[in-house]
Design a protein around this motif. Structure first.
Motif, PDB file in Angstrom:
ATOM      1  N   SER A  61     110.010 -51.868   7.129  1.00  0.00           N
ATOM      2  CA  SER A  61     108.854 -51.982   6.167  1.00  0.00           C
ATOM      3  C   SER A  61     109.376 -52.422   4.796  1.00  0.00           C
ATOM      4  N   ARG A 114     101.361 -49.276   4.158  1.00  0.00           N
ATOM      5  CA  ARG A 114     102.167 -48.639   5.035  1.00  0.00           C
ATOM      6  C   ARG A 114     102.453 -49.224   6.072  1.00  0.00           C
ATOM      7  N   ILE A 137      98.725 -40.341  -3.153  1.00  0.00           N
ATOM      8  CA  ILE A 137      98.174 -40.936  -1.859  1.00  0.00           C
ATOM      9  C   ILE A 137      98.459 -42.173  -1.717  1.00  0.00           C
ATOM     10  N   ARG A 174     102.167 -43.118  -0.820  1.00  0.00           N
ATOM     11  CA  ARG A 174     102.803 -42.109   0.213  1.00  0.00           C
ATOM     12  C   ARG A 174     103.818 -42.662   0.959  1.00  0.00           C
ATOM     13  N   TRP A 175     103.766 -43.924   1.705  1.00  0.00           N
ATOM     14  CA  TRP A 175     104.826 -44.353   2.254  1.00  0.00           C
ATOM     15  C   TRP A 175     106.037 -44.640   1.479  1.00  0.00           C
ATOM     16  N   ARG A 176     105.853 -45.239   0.275  1.00  0.00           N
ATOM     17  CA  ARG A 176     107.140 -45.513  -0.475  1.00  0.00           C
ATOM     18  C   ARG A 176     107.834 -44.103  -0.813  1.00  0.00           C
ATOM     19  N   GLY A 225     107.835 -41.448   0.334  1.00  0.00           N
ATOM     20  CA  GLY A 225     108.633 -40.770   1.672  1.00  0.00           C
ATOM     21  C   GLY A 225     110.049 -41.420   1.947  1.00  0.00           C
ATOM     22  N   ARG A 242     107.333 -37.292   8.380  1.00  0.00           N
ATOM     23  CA  ARG A 242     107.022 -38.756   7.595  1.00  0.00           C
ATOM     24  C   ARG A 242     105.974 -38.223   6.467  1.00  0.00           C
ATOM     25  N   ASP A 264     103.930 -39.915   4.467  1.00  0.00           N
ATOM     26  CA  ASP A 264     102.693 -40.654   4.695  1.00  0.00           C
ATOM     27  C   ASP A 264     101.607 -40.051   5.543  1.00  0.00           C
ATOM     28  N   ARG A 265     102.126 -39.388   6.692  1.00  0.00           N
ATOM     29  CA  ARG A 265     101.430 -38.815   7.807  1.00  0.00           C
ATOM     30  C   ARG A 265     101.074 -37.140   7.304  1.00  0.00           C
TER      31      ARG A 265
END
Lengths: 261, 334
Positions: A111, A119, B210, B213-215, B217, B276, B278-279
């Motif tokens: 990613s 995402r 929110i 959220r991926w970053r 993590g 994770r 983001d989840r």
């Protein structure tokens, strides 16, 4: 495996580089050019500053003097995401406070370059699986990484760096604390990457491993750079004896490879 | 799939929370009062009007406040656990709750109006964390995270001493019970205006958590690794801490000090959705909201007087946490 010969511009170069913390230099006068498909091995006793050199190559700390060139561009002028697109890091160990799966970890590498609010989607998932597959550990995808063996974890970290699709890999003692079989697996993986055109910097404590893996070698001690250049020139008794401060003997094995003791 | 179950649980909790009370409302009445209020204001007559008043002026604001605070504290706790790379961290690690608590009880001691007490709680909570961050930067230690946590403990202890001093100085008949009750957390007496004042701060804090959220993590891998993967780790961590602090300060200002949610709900979310960030964040938001609404409903219903929320969350939280530890040693590697 056939080694690629140096062609084109170097992917990673150090020019008169001094590394250290703050203004204090640990090592001075580092210079090398690393081309696609080549492996540079870094040897040195504990505390010589190998990790500091790695952190400088990754742009995590600024050089004390000189510069690092990544694809011809000064590392200083590149953003974190630009660096990550060209250079991937394989740390010594996986330190995760949570029980991620191998797939989760590799997905992080896949990613790299996503937008701030994005995402990972199907394309990134596919990239992650391809990286696991390439190292022959696709069966570990859904395993909890905190339950994997040290060798398996190392392979997952290499897969993560592969998924980053950077041309240069920097590996910090990837075989430290691994058993014999896992050392051989990681070594084979490194040679495979080089054969596929990746440039690799790898640090090791094993001169035999360096001689086997490396096209070039860089020996650093607390006194500075001991030797630097093609493996056959650098990995000699005199330089290694100076490096480790004890007499090192080199003999040719029956396979023609050098061994050290 | 699991998220929709959690969403369903939240709807169920909301209906229960709004329905139960001295004037019970059936789901049908709730629906009528909701649509009636949305279309024409409080226009009904007799029982209909009564139901509308209960929904829009009394229980609605309280239940929505509970949901918002539960979701906010759970999200703040989840984000802090990632940023500090430790699953045993809760949102008050940097002293925000102690600071906000000190500000609010000081307001009570000074005899300020409710709105001013809430503002003081909010302001002191933010100021405490700002002080902790400033101190951390001034000390310039090697292990920045550790220094920051230690500064949080120190400043938090100082705020705790301030709270003790205020209690000592407070009028034992009038002010002290109010202070004690407030420090244990309660949504009794929350009105629509309180909710409208606190909600923007909570939502403002939730948005970056929110959206990023991926970053966020990736911060679990540590600074160097996150940076090697192209993330400006220092900047991102600052954003997360600011957002989580905003949420927690607003929550404490609105409802007093409510522990456990920010520590426990993220663990439940991780069991449901995996580690994770983001989840697990959506799961934490839904579970935190449901849990808080149910706890607040229990606080109103189980005794003739209001039971402080902090007591209930601890009584419920401690055993649940032990069960989670026993079952979920695999969900984190502490």
């Amino acid at each position: 495996m056939e080694r690629l010969t140096a062609t084109g511009a170097p992917l990673l170069s150090a020019r008169d580089l001094a590394v250290g913390h703050g203004a204090r230099a640990l090592i001075r006068g580092i210079g090398f050019d690393l081309h696609a498909g080549r492996v540079l091995c870094l040897l040195g006793p504990n505390g010589a500053g190998k990790t500091t050199l790695f952190r400088t190559l990754l742009g995590l700390i600024p050089p004390v003097a000189g510069k690092v060139l990544l694809g011809g561009a000064d590392l200083d002028g590149l953003s974190r995401s630009q660096i990550a697109a060209r250079l991937a890091h394989v740390p010594q160990a996986l330190a995760s406070p949570f029980a991620y799966t191998a797939r989760d970890i590799v997905l992080m590498g896949a990613s790299v370059g996503l937008g701030a609010f994005a995402r990972p989607g199907r394309a990134e998932e596919a990239r992650a699986m391809a990286a696991l597959d390439r190292l022959g550990i696709a069966d570990l995808a859904d395993e909890d990484v905190t339950r994997l063996s040290g060798g398996q974890r190392q392979m997952v970290l290499i897969a993560r760096a592969l998924a980053q699709e950077a041309q240069v890999l920097v590996m910090d003692e990837p075989t430290a604390s691994l058993d014999f079989a896992n050392v051989k697996a990681v070594e084979a993986a490194i040679l495979g990457l080089a054969a596929a055109g990746q440039a690799v910097v790898v640090s090791t404590h094993d001169p035999g491993q360096a001689a086997m893996l490396g096209d070039e070698a860089l020996l650093v001690s607390r006194a500075g750079v001991i030797a630097s250049g093609p493996v056959s020139d650098v990995m000699q008794e005199a330089a290694l004896s100076r490096l480790y401060g004890l007499p090192v003997r080199r003999i040719e094995g029956p396979d023609g490879r050098p061994h050290f003791y | 799939m699991r998220l929709s179950l959690l969403a369903l649980a939240l709807v169920f909790a909301l209906i229960l929370g709004i329905g139960l009370g001295p004037y019970p409302l059936s789901p049908g009445q709730i629906f009528d009062a909701l649509t009636g209020g949305l279309t024409g204001g409080l226009t009904g007559a007799g029982d209909d009007r009564q139901a509308q008043v209960v929904l829009w002026n009394i229980r609605g604001p309280r239940v929505i406040s509970a949901a918002l605070i539960g979701a906010g504290l759970a999200a703040a706790g989840a984000a802090y656990q990632v940023v500090f790379r430790n699953p045993l961290v809760s949102p008050d690690i940097l002293g925000v709750s102690a600071g906000a608590g000190f500000g609010a009880v000081l307001g009570i001691l000074l005899g300020l109006p409710v709105m001013a007490i809430q503002l003081m709680g909010f302001g002191f909570g933010l100021a405490t964390v700002a002080l902790v961050i400033g101190l951390t930067l001034a000390l310039r230690g090697g292990a920045q995270l550790l220094v920051m946590v230690l500064c949080g403990i120190v400043i938090g202890a100082l705020a705790g001493a301030g709270i003790s001093l205020v209690k000592l100085l407070a009028d034992p008949d009038e002010q002290l019970p109010a202070i004690t009750f407030w420090l244990m957390g309660s949504l009794a007496g929350v009105k629509r205006v309180d909710l409208l004042a606190a909600a923007p701060a909570v939502i403002l804090g939730l948005v970056p958590l929110i959206a990023l959220r991926w970053r966020i993590g990736l911060l679990a891998m540590g600074d160097d690794e996150a940076r090697a993967m192209g993330i400006e780790a220092g900047r991102l961590r600052f954003v997360v801490i600011a957002a989580a602090t905003l949420i927690t300060a607003a929550a404490v200002a609105l409802a007093g000090v409510i522990g456990w949610i920010g520590l426990m709900v993220p663990h439940m979310a991780r069991l449901v959705a995996g580690p994770r960030f983001d989840r697990m964040l959506p799961a934490a938001l839904l579970a935190g909201a449901s849990f808080m609404v149910l706890v607040d409903t229990a606080a109103r219903m189980i005794a003739p007087m209001e039971v402080p929320l902090g007591i209930l969350t601890a009584v419920l939280g401690a055993p649940v946490f032990v069960v989670l530890l026993a079952r979920g040693a695999r969900a984190w590697n502490g």
